[in-house]
Design an enzyme around this catalytic site. Structure first.
Site, short mmCIF file in Angstrom:
data_model
loop_
_atom_site.label_atom_id
_atom_site.label_comp_id
_atom_site.label_asym_id
_atom_site.label_seq_id
_atom_site.Cartn_x
_atom_site.Cartn_y
_atom_site.Cartn_z
CG ASP A 103 -1.98 -1.08 1.14
OD1 ASP A 103 -2.40 -1.42 0.02
OD2 ASP A 103 -2.39 -1.59 2.21
NE ARG A 261 -6.01 0.11 3.03
CZ ARG A 261 -5.43 0.39 1.86
NH1 ARG A 261 -5.44 -0.47 0.87
NH2 ARG A 261 -4.81 1.54 1.69
C1 SIN Z 1 -6.24 -3.61 -0.71
O1 SIN Z 1 -5.40 -3.61 -1.58
O2 SIN Z 1 -6.08 -3.05 0.37
C2 SIN Z 1 -7.53 -4.40 -0.91
C3 SIN Z 1 -7.36 -5.79 -0.46
C4 SIN Z 1 -8.64 -6.58 -0.59
O3 SIN Z 1 -9.68 -6.04 -0.96
O4 SIN Z 1 -8.59 -7.77 -0.30
#
Ligand code: SIN
Length: 270
Positions: A103, A261
């Protein structure tokens, strides 16, 4: 470390563990916090089941590990700028994380980690794959390690987000980081390039850079470095973003998959 308050069940020898005996709707005690942090450092991505957290509990869990970061491209949800929605349905043209990446490696200080909570899942599919960049590094030959060790790479978010949001005039982060990074807590070396954000190895000619990056992007996809997580409603994945990459499968269209998230701020790679 002997775990006293949690149970840690490794999922592979190299990466990934499920954690039991924790209630993430409540603040972690000091011992549990220390054990969860140790499990994260050791297993690189840890998973929790049956944790029906609200936004405040989600933020509080993340904030226990460091200041929360605001996403540099995606706006947070109403009232919670630190929380981004991860959502796909029948109208989606793309989903977050469809390619191997860590990320926001484009940031000057890429995140320490991300904590993803899923509340709605398709009846099947929608797994997330995680890969250990310690193992990707350790599998390289001594000659390749020595070649890559002094090099740096450009991590540019502009190609990604300008393609996704063509009408948005913003400029996104672009920063240069070591190709081989040392984890600030474990001291282990790892490979720190990814196919979403890394655009060039700074010290190489364009053709050389392209060839080396293509090789490395292929190398990190080796299934021997991976763990695959099958989500259930109210599962949580917490990955150490400094030493892993992940890939979100999108094999469930047109069904809905939805969660939230938070991202814990990190420091400048060295
Ligand atoms: C992300 O890249 O944070 C998404 C991961 C996911 O949706 O499993």
């Amino acid at each position: 470390m002997e775990y006293e308050t949690i149970e840690v069940r490794p999922m592979t020898r190299r990466i990934g563990a499920e954690i039991f005996g924790v209630d993430l709707t409540r603040p972690l005690g000091n011992q549990t916090y220390a054990e969860v942090r140790e499990a994260l450092l050791r297993h690189q991505v840890i998973f929790f089941r049956d944790q029906q957290i609200d936004h405040d509990a989600h933020k509080a869990f993340g904030a226990a590990f460091g200041p929360l970061a605001i996403h540099s491209a995606v706006k947070g949800i109403d009232g919670y700028p630190e929380i981004v929605a991860i959502h796909a349905d029948e109208n989606s043209k793309f989903v977050a994380g469809e390619d191997w990446h860590s990320d926001l490696s484009c940031n000057e200080e890429p995140p320490l980690g991300s904590i993803l909570y899923m509340h709605t899942l398709p009846s099947d599919g929608g797994d997330t794959l995680f890969a250990s960049m310690y193992d990707a590094y350790e599998a390289l030959s001594p000659a390749m390690k020595a070649f890559l060790d002094p090099l740096t790479a450009v991590h540019d978010a502009n190609p990604v987000y300008k393609a996704l949001f063509p009408d948005d005039p913003r400029t996104y982060p672009c920063n240069t980081h070591p190709v081989i990074r040392t984890h600030p807590e474990t001291g282990r070396k790892l490979l720190f390039v990814n196919s979403s954000y890394t655009t060039k190895i700074a010290e190489l000619e364009p053709g050389e850079s392209k060839a080396v990056l293509e090789y490395l992007f292929q190398h990190v996809k080796n299934p021997n470095f991976q763990v695959r997580f099958r989500w259930q409603k109210h599962s949580i994945a917490f990955w150490d973003n400094r030493c892993t990459q992940h890939f979100a499968t999108w094999d469930y269209f047109p069904d809905v998959r939805s969660g939230y998230r938070v991202t814990v701020a990190g420091d400048r790679p060295f």
